[in-house]
Write an enzyme that holds these catalytic residues in place. Structure first.
Site, mmCIF file in Angstrom:
data_model
loop_
_atom_site.group_PDB
_atom_site.id
_atom_site.type_symbol
_atom_site.label_atom_id
_atom_site.label_comp_id
_atom_site.label_asym_id
_atom_site.label_seq_id
_atom_site.Cartn_x
_atom_site.Cartn_y
_atom_site.Cartn_z
ATOM 1 C CG ASP A 29 1.491 -3.024 3.440
ATOM 2 O OD1 ASP A 29 2.240 -4.014 3.400
ATOM 3 O OD2 ASP A 29 1.874 -1.888 3.753
ATOM 4 N NE ARG A 42 11.144 -0.217 8.282
ATOM 5 C CZ ARG A 42 12.210 -0.357 7.500
ATOM 6 N NH1 ARG A 42 13.373 0.123 7.889
ATOM 7 N NH2 ARG A 42 12.129 -0.981 6.339
ATOM 8 C CE LYS A 88 4.050 1.193 -0.811
ATOM 9 N NZ LYS A 88 5.428 0.697 -0.833
ATOM 10 C CG ASP A 119 6.594 3.297 1.081
ATOM 11 O OD1 ASP A 119 5.592 2.725 1.571
ATOM 12 O OD2 ASP A 119 7.059 3.021 -0.040
HETATM 13 N N1 BES Z 1 4.380 -2.476 2.216
HETATM 14 C C1 BES Z 1 5.685 -2.164 1.756
HETATM 15 C C2 BES Z 1 6.495 -3.409 1.393
HETATM 16 C C3 BES Z 1 5.988 -4.246 0.252
HETATM 17 C C4 BES Z 1 6.501 -4.093 -1.012
HETATM 18 C C5 BES Z 1 5.061 -5.244 0.489
HETATM 19 C C6 BES Z 1 6.050 -4.897 -2.039
HETATM 20 C C7 BES Z 1 4.602 -6.038 -0.539
HETATM 21 C C8 BES Z 1 5.102 -5.877 -1.800
HETATM 22 C C9 BES Z 1 6.458 -1.412 2.839
HETATM 23 O O1 BES Z 1 5.705 -0.618 3.683
HETATM 24 C C10 BES Z 1 7.427 -0.511 2.149
HETATM 25 O O2 BES Z 1 7.001 0.308 1.406
HETATM 26 N N2 BES Z 1 8.703 -0.724 2.423
HETATM 27 C C11 BES Z 1 9.747 0.035 1.838
HETATM 28 C C12 BES Z 1 10.816 0.255 2.878
HETATM 29 C C13 BES Z 1 11.869 1.268 2.483
HETATM 30 C C14 BES Z 1 11.266 2.652 2.398
HETATM 31 C C15 BES Z 1 12.990 1.204 3.480
HETATM 32 C C16 BES Z 1 10.293 -0.735 0.657
HETATM 33 O O3 BES Z 1 10.397 -1.964 0.742
HETATM 34 O O4 BES Z 1 10.585 -0.132 -0.357
HETATM 35 ZN ZN ZN Z 2 3.732 -1.275 3.971
HETATM 36 ZN ZN ZN Z 3 5.328 1.332 2.962
#
Ligand code: BES
Ligand code: ZN
Ligand code: ZN
Length: 504
Positions: free
Chosen positions: A287, A350, A276, A346
């Site tokens: 998280d 899931r 990230k 990331d």
């Molecule tokens: N933990 C994140 C989602 C998140 C983002 C939670 C902001 C709280 C605040 C999750 O694991 C993630 O990174 N999701 C990605 C998915 C994508 C790679 C399909 C996202 O939302 O960008």
């Molecule tokens: Zn996450």
């Molecule tokens: Zn993530």
């Protein structure tokens, strides 16, 4: 932990640093605020003086209004704090927020007496809950006086008509159980990941269920390997802090229904090799908000003795990049055998939930709910105060929404468009973990379509995306502090109660 007691003594005689009273707009042609609730029956002279001085200081009585005046000659407490309730009617959430606003603004004081309108058990529960949630502060790492931090009030006395009345006592006990579940979830979200690894989280789960009728089972990395939990193991592979799967079971006598909760518990999400950006990355210590809610809810239900079976699964792992981390293109074998090609490390939530969902269904629950800070897309779609509900069961989706409204948590139904499924076709495995369209095009819905692959036909299931409301990075408001909010504990507890009531 803040304590809360009831008193039937005259509110003006209660020993406290501050006495909290309620106000409403004077209305008509009159300016300023008038007293409502128990304060409306204060001695005529006290009441007149309070209304005059509050109005002179600009009190409006509107929701959110907070004005303090000296209690000299009026109350034992040296300060009187008047919180605006608006012109009514005073529904539970109005009372909960007013009590929260008052207690939050009293941080730095030790003892508060609360004299707000609590004529019914429901109103008392709302006021007590709001007060306990508003008094929350996370002090764990506040050591010196160098910071301007003020700790929350630690003793609250609520003025009631009859402190021995059974319904009154039960109403306050209910508020205490719920608030402690929410505040537990807040503490877990606020804890820095250095001190809340999967192993630490599992230990906290053991500690908080100790003395309650909850059975706990912890799968360590060896048990996870033997069991074939490839999702949790794959995500946890890059970290020196090994993953865990915690199963908590609450089985009260006579209960027939069974609710299963599966929480995403990523104790830190760097994104892994698909790392990230560093902006706000620290918030990814939160998280694990879904797992915190699954734990907070089962503990609350056990304290309340709710007549429903609950199983909570906490899917705990730390998502780190390293030489041992999973890489884009790697294929995982999730619990139950489905293979997943990890195109983006990331999208790890899931993967751990896939294991948890499949395992949870072996218990044959009537209702299966997963709770997860799953997608940034949820924040784009619904903002930071609303949970997205995606379900394969219209009644369950509605029941969660209704329970959320009753509990004072915003939720909104979101669809699960079938056409998104094809995006997860993989060249080499059964599924990929991100759709062809990646982060865009309904990312929250897309994630739920992936999860749906792990839910058996006929299993009533809902997915709650709490990525927005789990962590408040803006200002505190009403009873919601900055940082961890403990979201979903109240909704899920209310849902469990509604399920029991519906059956009766
Ligand atoms: N933990 C994140 C989602 C998140 C983002 C939670 C902001 C709280 C605040 C999750 O694991 C993630 O990174 N999701 C990605 C998915 C994508 C790679 C399909 C996202 O939302 O960008
Ligand atoms: Zn996450
Ligand atoms: Zn993530």
């Amino acid at each position: 932990m803040t304590t809360l007691t009831l008193s039937s003594a005259d509110a003006t005689t209660l020993t406290a640093d501050v006495l909290v009273i309620g106000t409403a707009p004077a209305g008509g042609r009159r300016k300023g605020a008038v007293l409502v609730g128990p304060a409306a029956s204060f001695k005529a002279a006290s009441k007149r003086r309070l209304e005059e001085s509050l109005t002179a200081l600009g009190a409006t009585g509107k929701v959110g209004d907070v004005v303090t005046v000296p209690g000299t000659g009026i109350s034992t407490a040296p300060i009187v704090l008047a919180v605006g309730l608006g012109s009514g009617p005073y529904d539970d959430e109005t009372l909960r927020r007013a009590a929260g606003t008052a207690l939050r603004s009293l941080a730095g004081h030790r003892r508060a007496a609360v004299a707000l309108p609590v004529e019914t058990p429901g109103a008392l529960t709302a006021v007590a809950e709001g007060a306990l949630l508003g008094a929350y502060s996370y002090d764990e790492y506040k050591v010196t006086s160098k910071s301007s931090h003020k700790s929350g009030v630690d003793r609250i006395t609520v003025a009631v008509a009859d402190s021995k009345d059974a319904a009154t006592v039960a109403a306050s006990a209910h508020a205490k159980a719920v608030a402690s579940g929410v505040n537990l979830a807040r503490d877990l979200v606020n804890a820095p990941s250095q001190d809340l690894t999967p192993v630490d989280f599992a230990r906290v789960a053991t500690e908080v269920s100790d003395g309650l009728p909850i059975e706990i089972e912890i799968l360590d990395e060896k048990a996870l390997t033997e069991g074939g939990y490839g999702g949790i193991l794959g995500v946890g592979r890059g970290s020196v802090n090994p993953p865990r799967l915690v199963r908590l079971a609450y089985r009260p006598d006579g209960a027939t229904q069974h609710l299963s909760l599966v929480g995403k518990g990523i104790t830190f999400d760097t994104g892994g090799i698909s790392i990230k950006p560093s902006m706000s990355m620290h918030e990814m210590k939160g998280d694990m908000g879904g797992a915190a809610a699954a734990l907070g809810t089962i503990v609350t239900a056990a304290k309340l003795g709710l007549a429903i079976n609950i199983t909570s699964y906490l899917c705990l792992a730390e998502n780190m990049p390293s030489g041992s981390a999973q890489k884009p293109g790697d294929v995982l074998r999730t619990y139950g055998g489905t293979t997943v090609e990890v195109l983006d490390t990331d999208a790890e939530g899931r993967l751990v939930l896939a294991d948890g969902l499949v395992r949870a269904q072996e218990d044959k629950p009537d209702i299966l709910i997963d709770i997860a800070t799953l997608t940034g897309a949820a924040v784009v779609a619904l903002g930071i105060r609303t949970t997205g509900i995606m379900a394969n069961d219209d009644d369950l989706r509605t029941a969660i929404h209704v329970a959320g409204n009753r509990a004072g948590e915003n939720t909104w139904p979101m669809p699960q468009p079938e056409e998104l499924r094809a995006n997860f076709d993989s060249l080499v495995a059964d599924l990929t973990n991100i759709g062809l369209v990646g982060r865009s095009h309904g990312g929250m819905l897309s994630a739920s379509i992936f999860l749906k692959e792990f839910v058996k036909p006929g299993q009533s299931w809902a997915h709650l995306d709490i990525a927005g409301p789990s962590y408040n990075s803006l200002s505190a408001w009403a009873y919601t502090p900055r940082g961890g909010t403990g979201v979903a504990v109240r909704t899920l507890t209310a849902l469990a109660e509604d399920l029991i009531a519906r059956q009766a």
